[in-house]
Design a protein around this motif. Structure first.
Motif, PDB file in Angstrom:
ATOM      1  N   SER A 143       0.818  -1.206   0.000  1.00 53.25           N
ATOM      2  CA  SER A 143       0.000   0.000   0.000  1.00 53.25           C
ATOM      3  C   SER A 143       0.854   1.259   0.000  1.00 53.25           C
ATOM      4  O   SER A 143       0.361   2.353  -0.300  1.00 53.25           O
ATOM      5  CB  SER A 143      -0.956   0.001   1.199  1.00 53.25           C
ATOM      6  OG  SER A 143      -0.239  -0.041   2.418  1.00 53.25           O
ATOM      7  N   GLY A 144       2.142   1.121   0.321  1.00 52.24           N
ATOM      8  CA  GLY A 144       3.063   2.234   0.170  1.00 52.24           C
ATOM      9  C   GLY A 144       3.414   2.502  -1.283  1.00 52.24           C
ATOM     10  O   GLY A 144       3.892   3.587  -1.623  1.00 52.24           O
ATOM     11  N   ILE A 145       3.191   1.526  -2.133  1.00 48.66           N
ATOM     12  CA  ILE A 145       3.432   1.682  -3.567  1.00 48.66           C
ATOM     13  C   ILE A 145       2.198   2.242  -4.265  1.00 48.66           C
ATOM     14  O   ILE A 145       2.287   3.171  -5.077  1.00 48.66           O
ATOM     15  CB  ILE A 145       3.828   0.332  -4.205  1.00 48.66           C
ATOM     16  CG1 ILE A 145       5.121  -0.195  -3.582  1.00 48.66           C
ATOM     17  CG2 ILE A 145       3.969   0.460  -5.716  1.00 48.66           C
ATOM     18  CD1 ILE A 145       5.487  -1.600  -4.033  1.00 48.66           C
ATOM     19  N   ALA A 146       1.031   1.674  -3.944  1.00 52.67           N
ATOM     20  CA  ALA A 146      -0.224   2.102  -4.567  1.00 52.67           C
ATOM     21  C   ALA A 146      -1.373   1.598  -3.709  1.00 52.67           C
ATOM     22  O   ALA A 146      -1.201   0.670  -2.904  1.00 52.67           O
ATOM     23  CB  ALA A 146      -0.336   1.542  -5.989  1.00 52.67           C
ATOM     24  N   PRO A 147      -2.567   2.174  -3.850  1.00 52.46           N
ATOM     25  CA  PRO A 147      -3.722   1.623  -3.135  1.00 52.46           C
ATOM     26  C   PRO A 147      -3.843   0.126  -3.398  1.00 52.46           C
ATOM     27  O   PRO A 147      -3.753  -0.313  -4.547  1.00 52.46           O
ATOM     28  CB  PRO A 147      -4.900   2.398  -3.736  1.00 52.46           C
ATOM     29  CG  PRO A 147      -4.291   3.692  -4.194  1.00 52.46           C
ATOM     30  CD  PRO A 147      -2.923   3.336  -4.686  1.00 52.46           C
ATOM     31  N   THR A 148      -4.010  -0.632  -2.329  1.00 50.63           N
ATOM     32  CA  THR A 148      -3.997  -2.093  -2.429  1.00 50.63           C
ATOM     33  C   THR A 148      -5.290  -2.673  -1.877  1.00 50.63           C
ATOM     34  O   THR A 148      -5.713  -2.322  -0.771  1.00 50.63           O
ATOM     35  CB  THR A 148      -2.794  -2.672  -1.651  1.00 50.63           C
ATOM     36  OG1 THR A 148      -1.581  -2.154  -2.222  1.00 50.63           O
ATOM     37  CG2 THR A 148      -2.779  -4.187  -1.718  1.00 50.63           C
ATOM     38  N   VAL A 149      -5.911  -3.543  -2.654  1.00 55.05           N
ATOM     39  CA  VAL A 149      -7.148  -4.214  -2.246  1.00 55.05           C
ATOM     40  C   VAL A 149      -6.819  -5.653  -1.881  1.00 55.05           C
ATOM     41  O   VAL A 149      -6.253  -6.393  -2.691  1.00 55.05           O
ATOM     42  CB  VAL A 149      -8.203  -4.171  -3.365  1.00 55.05           C
ATOM     43  CG1 VAL A 149      -9.450  -4.956  -2.954  1.00 55.05           C
ATOM     44  CG2 VAL A 149      -8.566  -2.726  -3.699  1.00 55.05           C
ATOM     45  N   ALA A 150      -7.151  -6.045  -0.663  1.00 55.07           N
ATOM     46  CA  ALA A 150      -6.886  -7.390  -0.177  1.00 55.07           C
ATOM     47  C   ALA A 150      -8.204  -8.140   0.037  1.00 55.07           C
ATOM     48  O   ALA A 150      -9.288  -7.611  -0.222  1.00 55.07           O
ATOM     49  CB  ALA A 150      -6.084  -7.327   1.122  1.00 55.07           C
ATOM     50  N   GLN A 151      -8.081  -9.355   0.520  1.00 57.06           N
ATOM     51  CA  GLN A 151      -9.251 -10.190   0.783  1.00 57.06           C
ATOM     52  C   GLN A 151     -10.050  -9.622   1.963  1.00 57.06           C
ATOM     53  O   GLN A 151      -9.491  -9.046   2.899  1.00 57.06           O
ATOM     54  CB  GLN A 151      -8.798 -11.608   1.101  1.00 57.06           C
ATOM     55  CG  GLN A 151      -9.932 -12.561   1.447  1.00 57.06           C
ATOM     56  CD  GLN A 151      -9.436 -13.944   1.820  1.00 57.06           C
ATOM     57  OE1 GLN A 151      -8.509 -14.448   1.217  1.00 57.06           O
ATOM     58  NE2 GLN A 151     -10.053 -14.551   2.815  1.00 57.06           N
ATOM     59  N   THR A 152     -11.352  -9.804   1.927  1.00 61.20           N
ATOM     60  CA  THR A 152     -12.171  -9.410   3.063  1.00 61.20           C
ATOM     61  C   THR A 152     -12.001 -10.421   4.193  1.00 61.20           C
ATOM     62  O   THR A 152     -11.425 -11.494   4.006  1.00 61.20           O
ATOM     63  CB  THR A 152     -13.658  -9.339   2.685  1.00 61.20           C
ATOM     64  OG1 THR A 152     -14.153 -10.680   2.459  1.00 61.20           O
ATOM     65  CG2 THR A 152     -13.882  -8.498   1.439  1.00 61.20           C
ATOM     66  N   ALA A 153     -12.528 -10.081   5.353  1.00 58.63           N
ATOM     67  CA  ALA A 153     -12.455 -10.973   6.510  1.00 58.63           C
ATOM     68  C   ALA A 153     -13.646 -11.929   6.562  1.00 58.63           C
ATOM     69  O   ALA A 153     -13.809 -12.660   7.543  1.00 58.63           O
ATOM     70  CB  ALA A 153     -12.392 -10.149   7.791  1.00 58.63           C
ATOM     71  N   ASP A 154     -14.447 -11.945   5.508  1.00 57.40           N
ATOM     72  CA  ASP A 154     -15.672 -12.747   5.517  1.00 57.40           C
ATOM     73  C   ASP A 154     -15.425 -14.235   5.308  1.00 57.40           C
ATOM     74  O   ASP A 154     -16.311 -15.052   5.604  1.00 57.40           O
ATOM     75  CB  ASP A 154     -16.623 -12.251   4.425  1.00 57.40           C
ATOM     76  CG  ASP A 154     -17.076 -10.818   4.642  1.00 57.40           C
ATOM     77  OD1 ASP A 154     -17.137 -10.397   5.817  1.00 57.40           O
ATOM     78  OD2 ASP A 154     -17.354 -10.125   3.644  1.00 57.40           O
ATOM     79  N   TYR A 155     -14.241 -14.597   4.789  1.00 58.63           N
ATOM     80  CA  TYR A 155     -13.962 -15.994   4.451  1.00 58.63           C
ATOM     81  C   TYR A 155     -12.570 -16.372   4.940  1.00 58.63           C
ATOM     82  O   TYR A 155     -11.726 -15.506   5.162  1.00 58.63           O
ATOM     83  CB  TYR A 155     -14.037 -16.191   2.928  1.00 58.63           C
ATOM     84  CG  TYR A 155     -15.341 -15.704   2.332  1.00 58.63           C
ATOM     85  CD1 TYR A 155     -16.498 -16.472   2.415  1.00 58.63           C
ATOM     86  CD2 TYR A 155     -15.427 -14.450   1.717  1.00 58.63           C
ATOM     87  CE1 TYR A 155     -17.701 -16.020   1.901  1.00 58.63           C
ATOM     88  CE2 TYR A 155     -16.622 -13.987   1.205  1.00 58.63           C
ATOM     89  CZ  TYR A 155     -17.757 -14.773   1.292  1.00 58.63           C
ATOM     90  OH  TYR A 155     -18.946 -14.321   0.795  1.00 58.63           O
ATOM     91  N   PRO A 156     -12.320 -17.683   5.101  1.00 55.99           N
ATOM     92  CA  PRO A 156     -10.962 -18.107   5.451  1.00 55.99           C
ATOM     93  C   PRO A 156      -9.970 -17.633   4.390  1.00 55.99           C
ATOM     94  O   PRO A 156     -10.341 -17.391   3.233  1.00 55.99           O
ATOM     95  CB  PRO A 156     -11.063 -19.645   5.482  1.00 55.99           C
ATOM     96  CG  PRO A 156     -12.504 -19.920   5.716  1.00 55.99           C
ATOM     97  CD  PRO A 156     -13.252 -18.824   5.025  1.00 55.99           C
ATOM     98  N   GLU A 157      -8.712 -17.514   4.775  1.00 53.79           N
ATOM     99  CA  GLU A 157      -7.692 -17.004   3.862  1.00 53.79           C
ATOM    100  C   GLU A 157      -7.635 -17.827   2.576  1.00 53.79           C
ATOM    101  O   GLU A 157      -7.569 -19.051   2.601  1.00 53.79           O
ATOM    102  CB  GLU A 157      -6.325 -17.028   4.531  1.00 53.79           C
ATOM    103  CG  GLU A 157      -5.243 -16.339   3.724  1.00 53.79           C
ATOM    104  CD  GLU A 157      -3.946 -16.190   4.481  1.00 53.79           C
ATOM    105  OE1 GLU A 157      -3.230 -15.204   4.253  1.00 53.79           O
ATOM    106  OE2 GLU A 157      -3.644 -17.074   5.310  1.00 53.79           O
ATOM    107  N   GLY A 158      -7.714 -17.150   1.449  1.00 49.25           N
ATOM    108  CA  GLY A 158      -7.656 -17.813   0.161  1.00 49.25           C
ATOM    109  C   GLY A 158      -8.935 -18.508  -0.250  1.00 49.25           C
ATOM    110  O   GLY A 158      -8.950 -19.242  -1.236  1.00 49.25           O
ATOM    111  N   ALA A 159     -10.039 -18.293   0.472  1.00 48.26           N
ATOM    112  CA  ALA A 159     -11.273 -19.041   0.208  1.00 48.26           C
ATOM    113  C   ALA A 159     -12.428 -18.147  -0.220  1.00 48.26           C
ATOM    114  O   ALA A 159     -13.589 -18.526  -0.078  1.00 48.26           O
ATOM    115  CB  ALA A 159     -11.674 -19.847   1.441  1.00 48.26           C
TER     116      ALA A 159
END
Length: 332
Positions: A143-159
C-alpha cells in the motif's frame, strides 16, 4: 505463502523507486483499462481484512498480486500491466484467456515471493491482492506503492468464492456492470449442468489431490477448489486433510475424483478394492500441469465454464448407476 524477509529487504529500494517515479510522467499501458469503465463509481472505498482502501479515480495501471487475480481483472475487461505467476503454468496460453492476451507475455512480479522492485517499476495506481495470502507487513509495503485491495475478513484465507471475488474486482476497477454480466453467464453454465443432471444433487463426492507413498490429500469444503462440486449439488467433507492408504476405505462414497494421482499409486490394491473404483465411479482429471488443474486453481468466471465442460460429462458417467459407462480419463 509470502515470505516477510524478501519484502523487508526490498523496502528501501522500493521507496527510492517510488520517489523517482513520483517525479516522472506516467503513461498508462496501452489497452490496460478500456474507456468503457464506469467513471461514476469513483471514489470508491473497499473494506478488507487490513482495513479500508479508497480508490480515488478509475485505475489506469493495475498490478495483480493475487495468485488468480489476473483472471478476474481480465474477466471484467481489464488487462493488468503486471501479474503474479501461478502454478508454474503458462498462463497466457490458457484456453479460456481472452483473445487479446493469448500468447502475450505479461510482466510478472514474482511467484511464491513477491518482487517489490518489479511492482514499483510498473508504477501501478492499483494493486489487486484478493487471493494473495499477504500478511500485515506485506500489505503495508504494497500500500506504500499504490492503493492495495486485499481479501475481506468474511472468508478463510484464500477461500473467497469466485462470484464474490468477481464482485470485488469489478467494484475496485469501476466495472461492476461487467462483473454482474460475467457472474450471470458463469452461473448460467452451472444452472445448465444442474438442470441436465439432477442426479448430482446430494451425491457424496471425494476429491483426491495428489498422491505419495503415504497416501493422498482429500480436498474438503474448506478449500475453494471444491466449490464447483458443491455448486453442482455434490456433498463433500467439511474439512480436508491427509488420508493414508490404510484409511482410504473411509472415503468410499458415491463418486471419487482424482487430480495429480500417480498411476502406480492408483493401481495399489488398497485403491483398486474400493467399491467406488470397482464400479467405475472414479473420475480421473489429469496431472498438475494439465489445463484442468490450472482451471481449478484459477477458479475464475473465465476458467470455470472450461472446467465444467471437462468434468460434467465424466461425473454424469460416474453417477448414472451403470457400471458399463465408466468416465473417460482426462488426458490434458
Amino acid at each position: 505463502m509470502h515470505h516477510a524477509r524478501s519484502l523487508t529487504a526490498l523496502l528501501l529500494t522500493v521507496l527510492t523507486l517510488l520517489a523517482a517515479s513520483a517525479c516522472a510522467s506516467t503513461t498508462p499501458g496501452t489497452g490496460s483499462v478500456p474507456a468503457a469503465s464506469e467513471d461514476g463509481a469513483f471514489p470508491v472505498t473497499m473494506t478488507h481484512r487490513f482495513g479500508t482502501t479508497t480508490i480515488e479515480a478509475r485505475p489506469q495501471r493495475v498490478v495483480t498480486v493475487g495468485f488468480n487475480d489476473q483472471d478476474f481483472a481480465l474477466a471484467v475487461g481489464v488487462e493488468p500491466v503486471g501479474v503474479r505467476e501461478f502454478l508454474g503454468y503458462p498462463a497466457p496460453d490458457r484456453p479460456w484467456a481472452p483473445e487479446g492476451v493469448r500468447g502475450k507475455q505479461l510482466p510478472t512480479v514474482g511467484s511464491q515471493d513477491l518482487d517489490l522492485e518489479a511492482i514499483a517499476k510498473l508504477e501501478p495506481d492499483l494493486i489487486l491482492g484478493i487471493n494473495s495470502y499477504i500478511d500485515d507487513e506485506a500489505y503495508g509495503l504494497l500500500s506504500g506503492i499504490a492503493p492495495t485491495v486485499a481479501q475481506t475478513a468474511d472468508y478463510p484465507e484464500g477461500a473467497t468464492p469466485w462470484d464474490k471475488q468477481t464482485e470485488q474486482t469489478g467494484q475496485a476497477l469501476g466495472r461492476s456492470e461487467q462483473a454482474t454480466k460475467i457472474i450471470a453467464e458463469t452461473r448460467a453454465a452451472f444452472d445448465a449442468a444442474i438442470a441436465e443432471h439432477p442426479e448430482f444433487e446430494g451425491k457424496r463426492a471425494v476429491f483426491l489431490l495428489g498422491s505419495s507413498a503415504a497416501g493422498f490429500y482429500n480436498l474438503g469444503a474448506d478449500d475453494y477448489r471444491t466449490g464447483w462440486l458443491t455448486e453442482l449439488g455434490f456433498d463433500v467433507d467439511a474439512k480436508g486433510g491427509e488420508i493414508s492408504y490404510e484409511k482410504l476405505d473411509t472415503l468410499d462414497r458415491d463418486v471419487l475424483l482424482g487430480e495429480g494421482i500417480a498411476e502406480a499409486d492408483f493401481k495399489r490394491d488398497l485403491v483398486q478394492q474400493l467399491t467406488v473404483v470397482k464400479e467405475g465411479r472414479y473420475v480421473g482429471l489429469g496431472a498438475f500441469d494439465d489445463d484442468f488443474a490450472a482451471a481449478l486453481g484459477f477458479n475464475s468466471p473465465l476458467s470455470l465454464p472450461f472446467l465444467l465442460d471437462i468434468a460434467v460429462p465424466r461425473l454424469a458417467a460416474a453417477t448414472d448407476g451403470d457400471p458399463a459407462t465408466t468416465p473417460a480419463p482426462y488426458l490434458g
